[in-house]
Enzyme design. Structure first.
Site, PDB file in Angstrom:
ATOM      1  N   GLY A  11     150.923  10.351  34.894  1.00 62.89           N
ATOM      2  CA  GLY A  11     149.405  10.844  35.190  1.00 62.89           C
ATOM      3  C   GLY A  11     149.714  12.216  35.685  1.00 62.89           C
ATOM      4  O   GLY A  11     150.707  12.775  36.036  1.00 62.89           O
ATOM      5  N   THR A  12     148.625  12.801  35.921  1.00 63.74           N
ATOM      6  CA  THR A  12     148.475  14.337  36.107  1.00 63.74           C
ATOM      7  C   THR A  12     149.198  14.544  37.327  1.00 63.74           C
ATOM      8  O   THR A  12     149.739  15.713  37.655  1.00 63.74           O
ATOM      9  CB  THR A  12     147.082  14.833  36.215  1.00 63.74           C
ATOM     10  OG1 THR A  12     146.423  14.730  35.017  1.00 63.74           O
ATOM     11  CG2 THR A  12     147.021  16.224  36.732  1.00 63.74           C
TER      12      THR A  12
END
Lengths: 163, 163, 163, 163
Positions: A11-12
């Site tokens: 994820g980011t």
């Protein structure tokens, strides 16, 4: 006090600047930034287990199965899952029906930890507390709020998780 | 969801580099860094009330009275107090006997937010969640753990709050 | 001492995290990060003129003409141009034949200033000195070295400018 | 291209947050941050030699003698000295009469590199270029300007080096 396990899926929060492709990417497998985040936070007790480093928009059924497997097999009852914000709600809802006896908290970030000024440390700090003190079930923690799995969805207009 | 008030009193989390004196100081009154921290965290709902910007080792009885006054007068029942780590436990124990009907969570940092790589965002993220979800009482949140007021003391050897 | 003009054209040094598209983009026109970089550097004398905020791989002839126009029309004889590293050499060589009486120094970065830990401040610091002290002509400054326009090309293997 | 040696003596550029004493200090001997600064700058060619890690206000004659010795004994003719801003001018003027055949550039910072948002990378980037391209002699580079040794003095009012 409870033991806590942090299951890392990418994820980011875990993205890095890809200098060659001039975009966002991930560090090589095994090089999640979550241990460095915890070190800066002076939070030394959680066990960190990296199972994926992927954008959650690219998750397939095998990826979600791997998350479920890791959650079920964790000896701890307090579990944090770092996850991309794109499909964090979907994963939360899938887990919700299939995990018992544990408090599972999904979290992530809108800005990579490696870029500085990230929301990741604040979110992870909330998730680690929530995993130890919320009732059993599957939850999301983002931007200072706890969300039930069914209410965990990014407002793509504001780029926030709100109520 | 609950409204949250963050009462700012200073402490390391809010310290800045003092270029003239070549040490650590505070921004001018009214210029706490907590609003910027919350902005980076994309956490927009808490009300921030700066009452002091001091090192907690320099707190006197009037300062602790001001904290108690602010906590008691807050319309919210979920309260976070940012505080220096030097005497955070003492303030927590003083508040503990004198506040009812509220969840009060003290937190802070070992490294200033303004220096980057700070434990402040992680700690504040945990405190904001704790203030909404812990039972009434006075608590500390540091480094991923919740402490009861009576157990909230920095281990000056390790520079951590542990159990 | 010489007046210095910094002509901003974009490039990686000025890129920002695009939260919506989850990639790299630019701030809106007029919002270059070079003024903030100079403020952190405590370097207050250069005049900053933003003419473009683009990836240099997307430059067309009109963009290069705009750079030439800005360089020629600058009242200063010491000029820095911030530029993407992708075609910085090409622009340098185009300018080289068409500017006289000025020292023009192109520079940029491999990592955006807005992500922290960027090579941008080091490069710009070198370029500002070079613009004041090198002979007339067109030069590049990257990673601690001065390059003549004809030798200014990124080693795409190492991601560096070397000799 | 010229070889460059960076002689590290400490100063604010190399200071760190002292968590125990809640002030500014230095990393242990041998742990200067200049190599990390150069790595972020993607500047791999200079040789770094740490001889001191001290506040320049605490320099004694032995310290200045050690700097002179290191400068004289360096095989390179392009030398950068990182130095506290408090007495950088005094050291420059002492060196000025005693070094020949070399370009020596003193530089430093007003804010520690380890705190982020430091002027250190910009200053060092300028110094590395100046050491290669200025005439023989002793110079200072701060905040985008080159100063002759006799004119190198901090304006303690503005916290800058200006003309």
């Amino acid at each position: 006090m409870k033991d806590v396990r942090i299951i890392v899926t990418g994820g980011t929060i875990d993205k890095v600047h890809d200098m060659q492709g001039e975009g966002l990417g991930f560090a090589p497998s095994g090089a999640s930034h979550i241990p460095l985040l915890l070190e800066q936070a002076r939070c030394f007790f959680p066990k960190v287990q990296e199972i994926l480093l992927k954008d959650s928009l690219d998750f397939d059924e095998a990826d979600r199965a791997a998350i479920l497997f890791a959650v079920r097999n964790a000896p701890e009852t307090a579990i944090v899952v770092t996850h991309g914000t794109g499909t964090i709600g979907r994963t939360a809802r899938e887990l919700a029906g299939q995990v018992t006896g544990k408090t599972v908290v999904l979290t992530g970030a809108m800005r990579p930890f490696s870029f500085g000024a990230s929301d990741g440390p604040f979110n992870l700090g909330g998730a680690v507390i929530a995993a130890q003190h919320l009732p059993e079930g599957v939850w999301g923690v983002m931007n200072g709020r706890v969300f039930a799995a069914e209410a965990l969805d990014k407002n793509t207009g504001t780029g926030r998780f709100d109520t």
